[in-house]
Enzyme design. Structure first.
Site, PDB file in Angstrom:
ATOM      1  N   PRO A   2     -21.661 102.833 -11.731  1.00 13.62           N
ATOM      2  CG  PRO A   2     -23.586 104.018 -11.866  1.00 13.62           C
ATOM      3  CD  PRO A   2     -22.112 103.955 -11.804  1.00 13.62           C
ATOM      4  CD  GLU A   3     -20.790  96.322 -12.485  1.00 13.79           C
ATOM      5  OE1 GLU A   3     -21.281  95.256 -12.580  1.00 13.79           O
ATOM      6  OE2 GLU A   3     -19.595  96.411 -11.876  1.00 13.79           O
ATOM      7  CG  HIS A  94     -16.621 116.224 -10.844  1.00 11.77           C
ATOM      8  ND1 HIS A  94     -15.816 116.864 -11.698  1.00 11.77           N
ATOM      9  CD2 HIS A  94     -16.010 115.548  -9.855  1.00 11.77           C
ATOM     10  CE1 HIS A  94     -14.860 116.628 -10.994  1.00 11.77           C
ATOM     11  NE2 HIS A  94     -14.603 116.146  -9.841  1.00 11.77           N
ATOM     12  NE  ARG A 113     -12.811 106.938 -14.144  1.00  9.19           N
ATOM     13  CZ  ARG A 113     -12.319 105.825 -13.891  1.00  9.19           C
ATOM     14  NH1 ARG A 113     -12.715 105.305 -12.772  1.00  9.19           N
ATOM     15  NH2 ARG A 113     -11.554 105.317 -14.627  1.00  9.19           N
TER      16      ARG A 113
END
Ligand SMILES: [Zn+2]
Length: 274
Positions: A2-3, A94, A113
């Site tokens: 996400p930005e 995760h 990640r």
């Protein structure tokens, strides 16, 4: 992803869901995702009140009286909110940290990640990873934007992606803003005029504001971003360049091309972007 707009959407939703509430307990499921502080710093937050949740750059900051917990979202960070019966559902894959409130609401941070990802438990006045960030891309003033970008000799897109210059712009909003500004992403900063940088500054502000209003972008099929309540962002339909290589430009119908800048796939129009 996400930005800035997605992190803003997440932070706002979290503030609504757990802001003002008291923490019952925090579970750390993946020790190696705790980048600053010790596990006992997290467990010590039990009984403490969450004052508010806000966004800085692409990170979410949870504020306590004597601590701040920073969630770095990186490339694929997600935050889920569960309450009532939903807390009985299995944790998303995760999941690294679960913040449970005394009223039963839970915030769950998951990230598949590791790049630019992690959890930081800081003192109230400590900045941690926030110290290395430039000003937020949606609030920086025009003169400062120009001066900070000017200090680089890289391609313009690489400068936009550099979080120490400008915080919050990633691959999507860099491609979208450069397309709208008619500036080729590979062009060296030294070859971009002040007038073009001033225009780009205005466009970045508008693109980010539009995306925040739409609740961020969701890339179809990637499952990478949804806000904490599972709503998908509405900005995707407004993408004009990002991820559209091989498709016709919406302005001139030339086929959009792709290249790589800093290891990131970059899409541009060979005709409209000089
Ligand atoms: Zn074009």
């Amino acid at each position: 992803m996400p930005e800035l707009p997605e992190a803003q959407t997440i932070a706002s939703a979290l503030d609504k869901a757990i802001g003002g509430k008291t923490v019952q307990g925090i579970r750390l499921l993946r020790r190696d995702f705790l980048k600053t502080g010790a596990p006992r710093d997290l467990t010590a937050l039990a009984g403490q009140r969450i004052q508010r949740v806000f966004r800085r750059g692409k990170s979410v900051v949870i504020v306590f009286a004597a601590r701040r917990v920073v969630l770095q979202l990186g490339m694929s960070g997600r935050v889920y909110v569960a309450a009532g019966a939903a807390t009985a559902e299995p944790l998303p894959p995760h999941t690294h940290i679960v913040i449970a409130c005394t009223d039963g609401a839970e915030a769950r941070y998951a990230n598949a990640r590791r790049i630019a990802s992690g959890v930081h438990v800081l003192a109230a006045d400590e900045l941690g990873p926030l110290a290395r960030m430039g000003p937020d891309a949606n609030t920086i003033g025009r003169a400062e934007f120009i001066a900070r970008i000017r200090a680089r000799r890289t391609p313009i897109k690489a400068a936009l992606l550099n979080q120490s210059i400008l915080a919050g712009v990633g691959n999507i909003y860099a491609d979208e803003s450069l397309f709208r500004a008619g500036i080729r992403p590979t062009r060296a900063v030294t070859a971009v005029s002040d007038a073009d940088l001033a225009r780009l500054h205005g466009i970045i502000g508008r693109v980010l504001a539009e995306a925040i209003a739409a609740g961020g972008s969701t890339i179809k099929g990637s499952g990478k971003y949804a806000d904490p309540h599972g709503e998908v962002g509405g900005f995707t339909t407004a993408h004009r360049a990002y991820g559209r290589y091989g498709q016709p430009c919406q302005k001139c119908h030339a086929k959009l091309r792709r290249t790589e800048i800093g290891g990131r796939t970059t899409t541009y129009c060979p005709h409209c972007q000089k």
